[in-house]
Design a protein around this motif. Structure first.
Motif, PDB file in Angstrom:
ATOM      1  N   ARG A 128     100.347  16.746  40.346  1.00  0.00           N
ATOM      2  CA  ARG A 128     101.005  18.048  40.298  1.00  0.00           C
ATOM      3  C   ARG A 128     101.389  18.582  41.682  1.00  0.00           C
ATOM      4  O   ARG A 128     101.385  19.782  41.930  1.00  0.00           O
ATOM      5  CB  ARG A 128     100.106  19.060  39.570  1.00  0.00           C
ATOM      6  N   ARG A 129     101.723  17.685  42.589  1.00  0.00           N
ATOM      7  CA  ARG A 129     102.059  18.106  43.953  1.00  0.00           C
ATOM      8  C   ARG A 129     103.323  18.965  44.007  1.00  0.00           C
ATOM      9  O   ARG A 129     103.412  19.916  44.775  1.00  0.00           O
ATOM     10  CB  ARG A 129     102.189  16.894  44.862  1.00  0.00           C
ATOM     11  N   LYS A 130     104.304  18.636  43.166  1.00  0.00           N
ATOM     12  CA  LYS A 130     105.541  19.437  43.129  1.00  0.00           C
ATOM     13  C   LYS A 130     105.252  20.859  42.658  1.00  0.00           C
ATOM     14  O   LYS A 130     105.800  21.823  43.190  1.00  0.00           O
ATOM     15  CB  LYS A 130     106.568  18.785  42.198  1.00  0.00           C
ATOM     16  N   SER A 131     104.386  20.965  41.660  1.00  0.00           N
ATOM     17  CA  SER A 131     104.006  22.285  41.142  1.00  0.00           C
ATOM     18  C   SER A 131     103.271  23.098  42.205  1.00  0.00           C
ATOM     19  O   SER A 131     103.495  24.302  42.338  1.00  0.00           O
ATOM     20  CB  SER A 131     103.116  22.122  39.905  1.00  0.00           C
ATOM     21  N   ILE A 132     102.417  22.443  42.977  1.00  0.00           N
ATOM     22  CA  ILE A 132     101.693  23.136  44.048  1.00  0.00           C
ATOM     23  C   ILE A 132     102.668  23.670  45.097  1.00  0.00           C
ATOM     24  O   ILE A 132     102.566  24.821  45.523  1.00  0.00           O
ATOM     25  CB  ILE A 132     100.661  22.187  44.711  1.00  0.00           C
ATOM     26  N   ARG A 133     103.634  22.819  45.510  1.00  0.00           N
ATOM     27  CA  ARG A 133     104.620  23.253  46.508  1.00  0.00           C
ATOM     28  C   ARG A 133     105.457  24.423  45.991  1.00  0.00           C
ATOM     29  O   ARG A 133     105.711  25.389  46.721  1.00  0.00           O
ATOM     30  CB  ARG A 133     105.525  22.079  46.902  1.00  0.00           C
ATOM     31  N   LYS A 134     105.876  24.332  44.741  1.00  0.00           N
ATOM     32  CA  LYS A 134     106.695  25.397  44.149  1.00  0.00           C
ATOM     33  C   LYS A 134     105.922  26.712  44.101  1.00  0.00           C
ATOM     34  O   LYS A 134     106.441  27.779  44.457  1.00  0.00           O
ATOM     35  CB  LYS A 134     107.124  25.003  42.731  1.00  0.00           C
ATOM     36  N   ASN A 135     104.676  26.641  43.656  1.00  0.00           N
ATOM     37  CA  ASN A 135     103.858  27.856  43.569  1.00  0.00           C
ATOM     38  C   ASN A 135     103.564  28.445  44.944  1.00  0.00           C
ATOM     39  O   ASN A 135     103.526  29.664  45.105  1.00  0.00           O
ATOM     40  CB  ASN A 135     102.547  27.555  42.832  1.00  0.00           C
ATOM     41  N   TRP A 136     103.366  27.564  45.926  1.00  0.00           N
ATOM     42  CA  TRP A 136     103.132  28.044  47.291  1.00  0.00           C
ATOM     43  C   TRP A 136     104.380  28.747  47.833  1.00  0.00           C
ATOM     44  O   TRP A 136     104.273  29.821  48.446  1.00  0.00           O
ATOM     45  CB  TRP A 136     102.732  26.890  48.202  1.00  0.00           C
ATOM     46  N   ASN A 137     105.538  28.173  47.596  1.00  0.00           N
ATOM     47  CA  ASN A 137     106.793  28.800  48.041  1.00  0.00           C
ATOM     48  C   ASN A 137     107.010  30.153  47.350  1.00  0.00           C
ATOM     49  O   ASN A 137     107.421  31.133  47.988  1.00  0.00           O
ATOM     50  CB  ASN A 137     107.990  27.879  47.760  1.00  0.00           C
ATOM     51  N   ASP A 138     106.734  30.190  46.050  1.00  0.00           N
ATOM     52  CA  ASP A 138     106.862  31.457  45.310  1.00  0.00           C
ATOM     53  C   ASP A 138     105.903  32.506  45.849  1.00  0.00           C
ATOM     54  O   ASP A 138     106.258  33.680  45.990  1.00  0.00           O
ATOM     55  CB  ASP A 138     106.577  31.235  43.812  1.00  0.00           C
ATOM     56  N   PHE A 139     104.676  32.054  46.180  1.00  0.00           N
ATOM     57  CA  PHE A 139     103.659  32.986  46.678  1.00  0.00           C
ATOM     58  C   PHE A 139     104.055  33.549  48.044  1.00  0.00           C
ATOM     59  O   PHE A 139     103.897  34.751  48.292  1.00  0.00           O
ATOM     60  CB  PHE A 139     102.308  32.264  46.773  1.00  0.00           C
ATOM     61  N   THR A 140     104.559  32.697  48.949  1.00  0.00           N
ATOM     62  CA  THR A 140     104.929  33.155  50.294  1.00  0.00           C
ATOM     63  C   THR A 140     106.095  34.146  50.278  1.00  0.00           C
ATOM     64  O   THR A 140     106.234  34.961  51.197  1.00  0.00           O
ATOM     65  CB  THR A 140     105.294  31.955  51.189  1.00  0.00           C
TER      66      THR A 140
END
Length: 307
Positions: A55-67
């Motif tokens: 789920r690395r893509k999901s982690i990156r997406k969520n991190w970008n959304d969070f920032t």
């Protein structure tokens, strides 16, 4: 139609949790704190591995959304995630203790009381509205739980502690819906693991060597932690806390049946009546969901005939 997947997720979560005692009872000779330690540590390792590998893509997406979120919203998410983690850990420890050292029935009573508390907390904290039928269902639940508590003060005391912690967890996570639920759960368990790690060397017992312990632990981690918690958090994305709270009754009903038919715990006529009332309250609370589709179909047929 779209909402039914959320109802199904909540139903499956509580159906699975109903059988939790089957994995806990065989290791009841181990201290409750030890079971909590290993449950948290193994859950963290399993979930972290799944997230990092698949789920690395999901982690990156969520991190970008969070920032990209405003600072106030970031703080709210962090607080809700970390507070939820501590509430969940408290719930786990108390529930393990109750099932292994009080009774399976006391554990089931906790999740009979929990929907009532969840509904009340959601009403006051989240301002979720309830219909007259739903308030009637809550009233029936209060009556049934009151009957169950007669002459069982210890059971009701521990049950209230379990119920209150899980109800608060559900309500708090209803507001924490912007980040991927599996990732949130992973972060919460990682936070709990870091909190309890310093206490492990001093308060843990001898490292278990029996294969039975690790077999049961594997079942607890996968089937009674990761899968149902994810389904539960997923359900909160589409339905409100009150509805999830009422569906929680599936858990104690299964628990109660196991206590009677599998663990051979004694049951009174009063308890049987109380659990029957619980079944009635579930139907009443979900009247719109259970009978709504049928009523709608009949209305369509009648309208077509009148034309």
């Amino acid at each position: 139609m779209k909402k039914y997947k959320y109802y199904l997720a909540a139903f499956c979560a509580f159906f699975i949790w109903g059988f939790f005692s089957l994995a806990l009872k065989p290791i009841s000779s181990y201290p409750s704190l030890d079971i909590l330690f290993y449950r948290v540590f193994f859950s963290v390792l399993t979930m972290t591995a799944i997230n990092l590998v698949f789920r690395r893509k999901s982690i990156r997406k969520n991190w970008n959304d969070f920032t990209e979120m405003p600072s106030k919203r970031k703080r709210n998410i962090i607080v809700l995630t970390l507070v939820g983690a501590m509430i969940l850990a408290s719930n786990w420890f108390i529930f393990i203790y109750v099932v292994n050292h009080v009774s399976v029935k006391a554990g089931s009573l906790a999740y009979l009381i929990c929907p009532i508390l969840t509904t009340v907390f959601a009403f006051f904290l989240l301002h979720e509205k309830l219909s007259k039928w739903q308030w009637l269902a809550v009233s029936i639940s209060v009556i049934s739980c009151t009957l169950l508590s007669i002459n069982h003060f210890q059971d009701i005391f521990y049950s209230l502690a379990v119920a209150a912690t899980y109800a608060l967890y559900l309500v708090s996570q209803r507001k924490n819906s912007e980040i991927d639920k599996f990732l949130v759960l992973n972060i919460q368990l990682l936070f709990v693991a870091l909190l309890i790690l310093p206490f492990y060397p001093r308060y843990s017992g001898v490292i278990p060597t029996e294969p039975l312990f690790y077999t049961c632990l594997l079942c607890i981690v996968v089937f009674f932690t990761i899968i149902p918690l994810f389904l539960n958090l997923y359900a909160l994305k589409g339905i409100n806390s009150s509805t999830v709270g009422i569906l929680m009754y599936i858990n104690p009903i299964i628990n109660f049946c196991l206590a009677i038919f599998y663990f051979k715990e004694q049951v009174t006529l009063l308890q049987m009546v109380s659990y029957s009332l619980i079944l009635v309250s579930i139907i009443v609370f979900n009247k719109k969901i259970i009978f709504g589709k049928k009523h709608k179909s009949q209305t369509i047929v009648e309208d077509s005939k009148s034309k």
